[in-house]
Scaffold this motif. Sequence first.
Motif, PDB file in Angstrom:
ATOM      1  N   GLU A 111      51.269 -11.900 103.992  1.00 16.50           N
ATOM      2  CA  GLU A 111      51.508 -13.612 103.997  1.00 16.50           C
ATOM      3  C   GLU A 111      52.944 -13.458 103.205  1.00 16.50           C
ATOM      4  O   GLU A 111      52.381 -12.332 101.577  1.00 16.50           O
TER       5      GLU A 111
ATOM      6  N   GLU B  11      56.845 -14.968 101.055  1.00 21.63           N
ATOM      7  CA  GLU B  11      57.482 -15.245 100.156  1.00 21.63           C
ATOM      8  C   GLU B  11      59.109 -15.316 100.825  1.00 21.63           C
ATOM      9  O   GLU B  11      58.975 -14.131  99.496  1.00 21.63           O
TER      10      GLU B  11
ATOM     11  N   THR C  57      62.713 -22.242  98.452  1.00 25.30           N
ATOM     12  CA  THR C  57      61.309 -21.146  98.772  1.00 25.30           C
ATOM     13  C   THR C  57      60.796 -20.753 100.243  1.00 25.30           C
ATOM     14  O   THR C  57      60.484 -22.030 100.729  1.00 25.30           O
TER      15      THR C  57
ATOM     16  N   ASP D  31      58.495 -19.676 103.638  1.00 28.15           N
ATOM     17  CA  ASP D  31      57.049 -18.702 103.517  1.00 28.15           C
ATOM     18  C   ASP D  31      57.516 -17.578 105.341  1.00 28.15           C
ATOM     19  O   ASP D  31      58.486 -18.564 105.602  1.00 28.15           O
TER      20      ASP D  31
ATOM     21  N   ASP E 193      56.601 -13.763 107.064  1.00 31.46           N
ATOM     22  CA  ASP E 193      55.706 -13.016 107.107  1.00 31.46           C
ATOM     23  C   ASP E 193      56.368 -11.469 107.016  1.00 31.46           C
ATOM     24  O   ASP E 193      57.787 -11.626 107.412  1.00 31.46           O
TER      25      ASP E 193
END
Length: 357
Positions: free
Chosen positions: A29, A31, A38, A40, A42
């Motif tokens: 995880e 950002e 911003t 999220d 992977d």
Amino acid sequence: MDLPHFSILISDKQYRKLNRNIWSEKPVEAELQIEDKTFDVDLLYRGNHVREFSKKSYHCIFPEITAGIKEIHYNAEFMDKSLMRNKLSLDFFSSIGVLSPTAKHVLLSINEENQGVYLQLESVDRNFLKRRKLPSGPIYYAENDDANFSLHSPIDEDIKDSFDSGYSRKEGSSRDDKTLQELIYKINTLKKTEFERAILDYINIDKYLRWLAGVVCTQNFDGFIHNYALYRNSFTGLFEMIPWDYDATWGQDINGEEMEFDYIPIEGYNTLTARLLDVPTFRKQYAKIFEEILTYHFNKQNLYEKINVMHNTLRPHVLRDPYVAKFIDDFDREPGIILKFIDDRHHYLRNHLQDLR
């Protein structure tokens, strides 16, 4: 000239997890900060042998499609002292009519720590097609040397386990796999007269020959059996080639060493290429395409300004790159090296155009 700046933000725990196994395909995880927004993402490392380098390359995957994008790649281009070859190649392919991902140089930081100059690469997926208003269709990545359009593996010459060995499906379904398997089978089994007629139902010949000329010009040794994606246009039913990972080009091999300008012949390699160029009609078509490319695209006069503008744009940022600033003298020599390769290769290919007639 300023470059766009992107920032990866990642917790210590996730960073340790990422570095615990650099070969892992399980993302962590993080950002991604773009200007004042911003997202999220992977995050995982990308590439094969390049994962061992101090300057890593990254693959960011958005949980949901964001601004028409699902995945972004950030390439360190660490083996290329010019930092330009990959972008120069993909732009060149676009200029000669080959479907290619976009690439742009950016600045990257991780947790506000400068990582230097990177090449942001567009992912080849369904969103790649949507952005170009192209019909949907299966996309296959040539993930290893078995993607040579042959029934035999190039490593040990053994019969492959499957006709579509060497490919991984990015888009599409198992039904599409059968079409790809059928194509590989027919390439290897049809007689010459049958092949000339039947291949028109599977391959966009003009696009393939333009792609082939692009690989030959840039001299990507792996490009004939690797470093590409296959897209089947659902409207025409025809496959097209999409280039990928072109840093070992313009006179440089995968180890960053100089490659002689005459290393790859004008006919190129792989089973499909050999069969196409064995057909006089297709061979003549290839010669015509190649002459056009040499005249209007692949020559020092046409590429001189592009190379120098790109070099001058990158130079101030290279001086602040913590990984490559110490190679600034090498970086400054690169435009001359690339342009000499273009000139030498252009004349070599021009002299061998007669081999296609």
